[in-house]
Design a protein around this motif. Structure first.
Motif, short mmCIF file in Angstrom:
data_model
loop_
_atom_site.label_atom_id
_atom_site.label_comp_id
_atom_site.label_asym_id
_atom_site.label_seq_id
_atom_site.Cartn_x
_atom_site.Cartn_y
_atom_site.Cartn_z
N GLU A 136 0.88 -1.17 0.00
CA GLU A 136 0.00 0.00 0.00
C GLU A 136 0.92 1.23 0.00
N PHE A 137 1.12 1.81 -1.15
CA PHE A 137 2.08 2.89 -1.34
C PHE A 137 1.37 4.21 -1.11
N MET A 138 1.75 4.90 -0.02
CA MET A 138 1.13 6.17 0.36
C MET A 138 2.10 7.29 0.00
N TYR A 139 1.70 8.14 -0.91
CA TYR A 139 2.60 9.14 -1.48
C TYR A 139 2.11 10.54 -1.13
N GLY A 140 2.93 11.27 -0.38
CA GLY A 140 2.57 12.64 -0.02
C GLY A 140 3.60 13.22 0.92
N SER A 141 3.47 14.50 1.21
CA SER A 141 4.39 15.18 2.11
C SER A 141 3.60 16.15 3.01
N PRO A 142 3.67 15.95 4.34
CA PRO A 142 4.40 14.89 5.04
C PRO A 142 3.81 13.52 4.73
N GLY A 143 4.57 12.48 5.05
CA GLY A 143 4.13 11.14 4.77
C GLY A 143 2.94 10.72 5.60
N CYS A 144 2.34 9.60 5.21
CA CYS A 144 1.13 9.13 5.88
C CYS A 144 1.38 8.88 7.36
N LEU A 145 2.43 8.14 7.70
CA LEU A 145 2.65 7.83 9.11
C LEU A 145 2.98 9.08 9.92
N ALA A 146 3.69 10.04 9.34
CA ALA A 146 3.96 11.29 10.04
C ALA A 146 2.66 12.03 10.35
N GLN A 147 1.72 12.03 9.41
CA GLN A 147 0.42 12.64 9.66
C GLN A 147 -0.31 11.91 10.78
N GLN A 244 -10.94 0.28 24.29
CA GLN A 244 -9.91 1.26 23.94
C GLN A 244 -10.46 2.17 22.85
N PRO A 245 -9.99 3.44 22.79
CA PRO A 245 -10.43 4.34 21.72
C PRO A 245 -9.85 3.91 20.37
N PHE A 246 -10.66 4.04 19.33
CA PHE A 246 -10.21 3.83 17.96
C PHE A 246 -10.69 5.01 17.12
N ASN A 247 -9.74 5.61 16.41
CA ASN A 247 -10.06 6.69 15.50
C ASN A 247 -9.40 6.44 14.15
N GLY A 248 -9.99 7.03 13.12
CA GLY A 248 -9.42 6.95 11.78
C GLY A 248 -8.99 8.31 11.31
N LEU A 249 -7.93 8.35 10.51
CA LEU A 249 -7.43 9.60 9.94
C LEU A 249 -7.35 9.45 8.43
N THR A 250 -8.00 10.35 7.72
CA THR A 250 -7.92 10.35 6.26
C THR A 250 -6.59 10.95 5.82
N PHE A 251 -5.82 10.19 5.08
CA PHE A 251 -4.50 10.62 4.61
C PHE A 251 -4.63 11.72 3.57
N ALA A 252 -3.92 12.81 3.78
CA ALA A 252 -3.87 13.91 2.81
C ALA A 252 -2.74 13.62 1.83
N GLY A 253 -3.01 12.82 0.84
CA GLY A 253 -2.01 12.42 -0.14
C GLY A 253 -2.64 11.45 -1.11
N GLN A 254 -1.82 10.71 -1.82
CA GLN A 254 -2.29 9.79 -2.84
C GLN A 254 -1.91 8.36 -2.46
N ARG A 255 -2.83 7.43 -2.65
CA ARG A 255 -2.59 6.02 -2.34
C ARG A 255 -2.60 5.21 -3.63
N PHE A 256 -1.62 4.30 -3.73
CA PHE A 256 -1.54 3.38 -4.85
C PHE A 256 -1.58 1.95 -4.31
N ASP A 257 -2.48 1.16 -4.83
CA ASP A 257 -2.56 -0.25 -4.44
C ASP A 257 -1.56 -1.04 -5.27
N CYS A 258 -0.33 -1.13 -4.77
CA CYS A 258 0.73 -1.79 -5.52
C CYS A 258 0.73 -3.30 -5.32
N GLY A 259 -0.30 -3.82 -4.65
CA GLY A 259 -0.51 -5.25 -4.65
C GLY A 259 -1.19 -5.71 -5.92
N SER A 260 -1.66 -4.77 -6.72
CA SER A 260 -2.26 -5.07 -8.02
C SER A 260 -1.35 -4.56 -9.12
N LYS A 261 -1.40 -5.21 -10.28
CA LYS A 261 -0.55 -4.80 -11.39
C LYS A 261 -0.91 -3.39 -11.87
#
Length: 304
Positions: A136-147, A244-261
């Motif tokens: 799962e290729f997450m492309y952006g700046s700052p990166g997904c995990l940093a966000q 436990q608390p669970f929250n989701g964060l929408t990534f401000a960037g572009q995602r590529f599903d590189c598990g598919s051709k």
């Protein structure tokens, strides 16, 4: 805020998969080392983790994945030869880990993503940790995990990357049952792994980035099988919702599903167009190629 706000310093990379959708290339090359332009998918994920402050990298591998360990080692012959020839080796700098920084362990059986993460339980210990799926290729700046880390420092608990997709595609993913929304953050009330068509609680999926509390390992340790007869991470997280608390964060960037051709080719094209050294050339070539196809000529498959 929930509990003691412990920093995220460890990350788990599940890289034991066979990569059968990319055969025959993955017969000898792990899919995680397939390159987007000139950098392996796994290198992009590691760089994303480094940017987010990760200090220890835990790679859960499988049989035939020794090339991953070699990749993050010193290439003595290559480096010595290039230096002796006066060549620049700066391209290799991100490929060498500091001693003790990388941990490699093996998932002996293909029992699912949840099982792969559970294999890292003794290295993770009692600390919160990140999980990154390299295909799962997450492309952006700052990166997904940093966000995500920035949001985690405000919210604590468990934080999952989320992404909206067409509702008719949700049966291939873990899907969120959403609660209240606050900007890019959404409360997660429930999770469903690969729901049957027409039963998904939303079109919000989990695209492969997680910050989790260590208690998830206790749930995964039950070895309960879910969708596909595998031990699913989504099911283990769902079991913790409410305690436990669970929250989701929408990534401000572009995602590529590189598990598919298709996603893999899209990522190569998008990054090539974004590069100063080759972007103009690729754009001109793509324009010529499209014009050729529109004229009905197509590409010749003849081999001399």
């Amino acid at each position: 805020m929930w509990g003691y706000m412990r920093p995220i310093k460890k990350a788990v990379f599940p890289v034991a998969g066979l990569g059968t959708r990319f055969l025959p290339a993955t017969k000898v090359v792990p899919k995680e080392l397939l390159a987007i332009i000139d950098r392996p998918l796994l290198q992009y994920a590691v760089d994303e983790a480094i940017e987010a402050g990760i200090e220890q990298f835990i790679f859960v591998t499988g049989r035939g994945k020794g090339a991953i360990e070699d990749y993050f080692d010193m290439a003595f012959e290559l480096e010595t030869t290039q230096i002796g020839r006066g060549k620049d080796i700066s391209a290799l700098h991100g490929t060498r880990m500091q001693p003790g920084q990388a941990v490699f362990l093996r998932q002996q059986e293909p029992l699912g993503l949840g099982h792969a993460i559970w294999c890292a339980r003794h290295i993770v210990g009692d600390e919160p940790f990140a999980v990154l799926l390299p295909d799962e290729f997450m492309y952006g700046s700052p990166g997904c995990l940093a966000q995500m880390v920035a949001a985690y420092e405000r919210l604590g608990g468990n934080l999952l990357c989320t992404l909206e997709i067409p509702i008719d595609q949700t049966s291939s993913y873990g899907v969120v049952d959403p609660g209240e929304r606050h900007g890019a953050v959404v409360e997660i009330k429930g999770l469903v792994e690969k729901p049957a068509p027409g039963t998904a609680p939303s079109n919000l999926i989990l695209p492969g980035r997680y910050i989790l509390q260590p208690e998830i390992m206790q749930v995964l340790g039950r070895q309960e099988k879910g969708a596909g007869g595998e031990i699913q991470l989504t099911d283990a997280m769902a079991a913790l919702i409410g305690s436990q608390p669970f929250n989701g964060l929408t990534f401000a960037g572009q995602r590529f599903d590189c598990g598919s051709k298709a996603g893999f080719i899209e990522a190569n094209l998008a990054l090539a167009l974004d590069r100063e050294d080759i972007g103009d050339h690729i754009l001109a070539y793509a324009a010529d190629l499209i014009a050729t196809i529109q004229k009905g000529r197509g590409l010749s498959r003849d081999v001399a």
